[in-house]
Scaffold this motif. Structure first.
Motif, mmCIF file in Angstrom:
data_model
loop_
_atom_site.group_PDB
_atom_site.id
_atom_site.type_symbol
_atom_site.label_atom_id
_atom_site.label_comp_id
_atom_site.label_asym_id
_atom_site.label_seq_id
_atom_site.Cartn_x
_atom_site.Cartn_y
_atom_site.Cartn_z
ATOM 1 N N ARG A 215 17.403 10.370 -2.721
ATOM 2 C CA ARG A 215 16.138 10.909 -3.233
ATOM 3 C C ARG A 215 15.309 9.814 -3.893
ATOM 4 O O ARG A 215 14.093 9.722 -3.701
ATOM 5 N N ARG A 216 15.973 8.970 -4.670
ATOM 6 C CA ARG A 216 15.264 7.883 -5.347
ATOM 7 C C ARG A 216 14.718 6.881 -4.340
ATOM 8 O O ARG A 216 13.609 6.358 -4.513
ATOM 9 N N LEU A 217 15.486 6.615 -3.285
ATOM 10 C CA LEU A 217 15.001 5.691 -2.266
ATOM 11 C C LEU A 217 13.776 6.251 -1.554
ATOM 12 O O LEU A 217 12.796 5.523 -1.342
ATOM 13 N N ASP A 218 13.795 7.522 -1.182
ATOM 14 C CA ASP A 218 12.640 8.105 -0.512
ATOM 15 C C ASP A 218 11.416 8.117 -1.415
ATOM 16 O O ASP A 218 10.286 7.913 -0.943
ATOM 17 N N ALA A 219 11.633 8.352 -2.715
ATOM 18 C CA ALA A 219 10.505 8.294 -3.655
ATOM 19 C C ALA A 219 9.942 6.882 -3.736
ATOM 20 O O ALA A 219 8.719 6.689 -3.777
ATOM 21 N N ARG A 220 10.814 5.888 -3.726
ATOM 22 C CA ARG A 220 10.340 4.497 -3.752
ATOM 23 C C ARG A 220 9.598 4.156 -2.473
ATOM 24 O O ARG A 220 8.585 3.438 -2.505
ATOM 25 N N ILE A 221 10.081 4.646 -1.336
ATOM 26 C CA ILE A 221 9.417 4.384 -0.061
ATOM 27 C C ILE A 221 8.007 4.963 -0.070
ATOM 28 O O ILE A 221 7.052 4.332 0.415
ATOM 29 N N ARG A 222 7.836 6.162 -0.629
ATOM 30 C CA ARG A 222 6.503 6.756 -0.688
ATOM 31 C C ARG A 222 5.566 5.915 -1.544
ATOM 32 O O ARG A 222 4.391 5.718 -1.195
ATOM 33 N N ARG A 223 6.087 5.401 -2.670
ATOM 34 C CA ARG A 223 5.243 4.551 -3.522
ATOM 35 C C ARG A 223 4.892 3.246 -2.812
ATOM 36 O O ARG A 223 3.738 2.793 -2.859
ATOM 37 N N GLU A 224 5.872 2.650 -2.139
ATOM 38 C CA GLU A 224 5.617 1.402 -1.432
ATOM 39 C C GLU A 224 4.653 1.620 -0.267
ATOM 40 O O GLU A 224 3.810 0.762 0.026
ATOM 41 N N HIS A 225 4.736 2.760 0.404
ATOM 42 C CA HIS A 225 3.802 3.071 1.485
ATOM 43 C C HIS A 225 2.375 3.106 0.965
ATOM 44 O O HIS A 225 1.449 2.590 1.610
ATOM 45 N N GLN A 226 2.188 3.728 -0.182
ATOM 46 C CA GLN A 226 0.843 3.817 -0.745
ATOM 47 C C GLN A 226 0.297 2.438 -1.088
ATOM 48 O O GLN A 226 -0.869 2.119 -0.801
ATOM 49 N N LEU A 227 1.137 1.605 -1.689
ATOM 50 C CA LEU A 227 0.697 0.257 -2.040
ATOM 51 C C LEU A 227 0.422 -0.580 -0.794
ATOM 52 O O LEU A 227 -0.539 -1.361 -0.755
ATOM 53 N N LEU A 228 1.260 -0.428 0.231
ATOM 54 C CA LEU A 228 1.058 -1.195 1.458
ATOM 55 C C LEU A 228 -0.211 -0.763 2.181
ATOM 56 O O LEU A 228 -0.914 -1.593 2.769
#
Length: 257
Positions: A215-228
């Motif tokens: 769950r924490r990894l998927d949340a981090r991926i969503r944040r990184e997607h937004q920044l990218l």
């Protein structure tokens, strides 16, 4: 104290990053000489140990097969497949593999492993899910490369947790039989069924731990997607599909033009 010279050689050799096989052989010969064994007796003991544990090296047979599959595009096909599955995410894939690993281990089926499953299938599928809807420039950025390393780490964690914390559930597993033999020699009589039963809580706790990590990894991926996406805007005329807010909850079906 001289009887522990083999342990000291192994610690020093591995700390100096010397050849592991050479370090173990030198440690074995040193321990044997200290114990009063002749070189012939040491070689015989090493050969007998290798013969008794030759099944451990059977995984080497799978390496050429995995190499041929990767050479012929197994990793690429795994990435392309998962990119078409809108509900798939890196965390979901890792957790699903963990559940599969535990289920097969509980029945004594060794279906998995880092060289057989994680490297050629699970890791490419997880990274392929994280690459979805990102522009090409973002995929080669240092930020995404760091993210892909985190994904690979979680894939490895799912394999280790799935194997180590569930293999003793099977009553005929080698580890369980070894523990029982040691307990029997110590005078403690415990049935294999009872020992396997006590291994279940550990397997369930490890399942919860990896679930939280996913769950924490998927949340981090969503944040990184937004920044990218902000750092590497997609060219006009192309659209991005917004990832769901929670990859572990049921999301509405997306429509595609």
């Amino acid at each position: 104290m001289l009887s522990l010279i083999g342990v000291a050689i192994i610690v020093i050799g591995l700390a100096l990053r010397l050849n592991a096989l050479l370090v173990v052989l030198v440690a074995g010969f040193s321990s044997g000489l200290v114990a009063g064994m002749s070189p012939t007796e040491i070689l015989a003991a090493l050969g007998q140990a290798f013969t008794d544990n030759r099944a451990v090296s059977l995984f080497i047979i799978t390496l050429p097969v995995i190499g041929l599959l990767e050479r012929n595009g197994l990793r690429d096909q795994a990435e392309h497949l998962v990119q078409k599955l809108r509900a798939a995410s890196a965390g979901r894939i890792s957790f699903s593999y963990l559940v599969l690993r535990k289920a097969t281990n509980a029945f004594g089926l060794q279906l998995g492993g880092h060289p057989a499953m994680i490297r050629p299938l699970v890791a490419p599928m997880s990274i392929g899910a994280a690459e979805r809807d990102l522009p090409e420039e973002a995929l080669s950025s240092p930020r995404f490369k760091a993210l892909s390393q985190r994904i690979r780490v979680l894939n490895a964690v799912s394999e280790n947790f799935g194997n180590f914390f569930s293999q003793l559930i099977f009553v005929a597993s080698g580890g369980l039989l070894l523990i029982k033999s040691v307990l029997d020699k110590s005078g403690a009589s415990v049935s294999l069924a009872d020992m396997a039963l006590y291994a279940i809580p550990t397997a369930l706790v490890s399942l919860v731990v990896v679930f939280v990590l996913c769950r924490r990894l998927d949340a981090r991926i969503r944040r990184e997607h937004q920044l990218l996406r902000e750092e590497y805007p997609q060219p006009s005329g192309q659209t991005n599909a917004t990832p769901g807010k929670d990859t572990f909850t049921t999301s509405a079906t997306e429509s595609h033009s």
